[in-house]
Design an enzyme around this catalytic site. Structure first.
Site, mmCIF file in Angstrom:
data_model
loop_
_atom_site.group_PDB
_atom_site.id
_atom_site.type_symbol
_atom_site.label_atom_id
_atom_site.label_comp_id
_atom_site.label_asym_id
_atom_site.label_seq_id
_atom_site.Cartn_x
_atom_site.Cartn_y
_atom_site.Cartn_z
ATOM 1 N N HIS A 53 53.288 59.633 24.723
ATOM 2 C CA HIS A 53 54.718 59.562 24.394
ATOM 3 C C HIS A 53 54.924 58.719 23.151
ATOM 4 C CE1 HIS A 53 54.269 55.850 26.735
ATOM 5 N NE2 HIS A 53 55.490 55.462 26.380
ATOM 6 N N HIS A 55 56.568 55.887 22.216
ATOM 7 C CA HIS A 55 56.819 54.444 22.062
ATOM 8 C C HIS A 55 55.778 53.774 21.157
ATOM 9 C CE1 HIS A 55 59.430 54.418 25.943
ATOM 10 N NE2 HIS A 55 60.134 54.690 24.857
ATOM 11 N N ASP A 57 54.215 50.971 21.197
ATOM 12 C CA ASP A 57 53.005 50.354 21.770
ATOM 13 C C ASP A 57 51.964 51.414 22.148
ATOM 14 O OD1 ASP A 57 54.889 50.992 23.910
ATOM 15 O OD2 ASP A 57 53.608 49.878 25.295
ATOM 16 N N HIS A 58 52.304 52.692 21.957
ATOM 17 C CA HIS A 58 51.370 53.790 22.231
ATOM 18 C C HIS A 58 50.988 54.564 20.971
ATOM 19 C CE1 HIS A 58 52.003 53.522 26.697
ATOM 20 N NE2 HIS A 58 52.998 52.797 26.222
ATOM 21 N N HIS A 112 60.019 58.863 31.897
ATOM 22 C CA HIS A 112 60.006 57.645 31.075
ATOM 23 C C HIS A 112 60.559 57.988 29.689
ATOM 24 C CE1 HIS A 112 58.563 53.789 29.535
ATOM 25 N NE2 HIS A 112 57.837 54.409 28.621
ATOM 26 N N ASP A 134 52.889 55.862 30.448
ATOM 27 C CA ASP A 134 53.847 55.016 31.162
ATOM 28 C C ASP A 134 54.581 55.798 32.251
ATOM 29 O OD1 ASP A 134 53.096 52.990 29.481
ATOM 30 O OD2 ASP A 134 54.989 52.868 28.385
ATOM 31 N N HIS A 172 49.399 50.291 31.177
ATOM 32 C CA HIS A 172 49.752 48.858 31.269
ATOM 33 C C HIS A 172 49.132 48.203 32.500
ATOM 34 C CE1 HIS A 172 52.852 48.622 28.062
ATOM 35 N NE2 HIS A 172 53.067 49.889 28.372
HETATM 36 FE FE FE Z 1 54.162 51.333 27.072
HETATM 37 ZN ZN ZN Z 2 56.518 53.582 26.979
#
Ligand code: FE
Ligand code: ZN
Length: 260
Positions: A53, A55, A57-58, A112, A134, A172
């Protein structure tokens, strides 16, 4: 023989790297540096980057990794990525790609984010592999930023139907706080209490609690258990108006959002 390595990044992310001693793939590289360090240390070439996805942090490390390695980048077609990611190979629900001698299937798991995907490899020798970003966490699930409770429940139902031995590779390390919530929902669930103790030991030793076998998740994860009598009873007490499965799932997610 494949090696599965959770590379820690940021506060609590894992960038999952899979390799066969020659080539590697990495899932959701929010940061390029731990991936580049691992490739160099182990003498691996990066064959592909898989994204679940959009985001940051990915996806934050994709441009640098692609520039350094020339790796192909795969993403769910339904997901809208930041422009910094650059061109990707888009995968639709059910599409299969062959990497490191394994076949990976894209499973659409909206909730998400609107276009979130998971990658499932059924034929890995040490057990099926699921990279679920996530969507599914150990003893938890992702927050509903873009999708509805009905979508997330359907997405989790699909993942929960995978084989018992599936190794769930979450993005995570949220397991301890998730298990504390799970125990608040089901104080009488001995599997949760026992697993919390084991995970506390792992974390004290600085070790990851993942991957987690799907059979275990079905026994400890409240978001896979929202139809279990004990969970239904706990929700009926908290949220008596929630009287169908989607409303109960939504109430459970809300309860977790406010849980400290
Ligand atoms: Fe994340
Ligand atoms: Zn995420």
């Amino acid at each position: 023989m494949h090696h599965l390595i959770p590379l820690p990044a940021f506060q609590d992310n894992y960038l999952w790297l899979l390799h066969d001693d020659r080539s590697a793939i990495v899932v959701d590289p929010g940061d390029a540096s731990p991936v580049l360090a691992c490739l160099q240390q182990q003498g691996l070439e990066l064959a592909a980057i898989l994204l679940t996805h959009h985001h940051a942090d990915h996806t934050g490390g994709v441009a640098e990794l692609r520039a350094a390695t020339g790796a192909k980048v795969y993403s769910p077609a339904a997901e809208t990525l930041p422009t910094t990611v650059g061109p990707v190979i888009e995968l639709d629900e059910g599409d299969r790609i062959r990497l490191l001698g394994l076949e990976f299937e894209l499973i659409a798991v909206p909730g998400h984010t609107a276009g979130h995907g998971a990658y499932y490899a059924a034929d890995a020798a040490q057990g099926p592999l699921l990279f679920c970003g996530d969507t599914l966490f150990s003893a938890g699930c992702g927050r509903l930023f873009e999708g509805t409770p009905a979508q997330m429940l359907a997405s989790l139902d699909r993942l929960a139907a995978l084989p018992d031995t599936t190794r769930v590779c979450c993005a995570h390390e949220y397991t301890l706080s998730n298990l504390r919530f799970a125990l608040a929902v089901e104080p009488g669930n001995a599997d949760i209490a026992r697993h919390l103790e084991q995970c506390q030991q792992l974390r004290e030793q600085g070790r990851p609690t993942l991957p987690s076998p799907l059979a275990l998740e079905r026994r400890i994860n409240p978001f896979l258990r929202s139809r279990e009598p004990a969970v239904v009873a706990a929700l009926a007490e908290r949220e008596p108006q929630a009287n169908d499965e989607v409303a109960r799932f939504a109430a459970l997610r809300e309860w977790k959002n406010g849980f400290r």
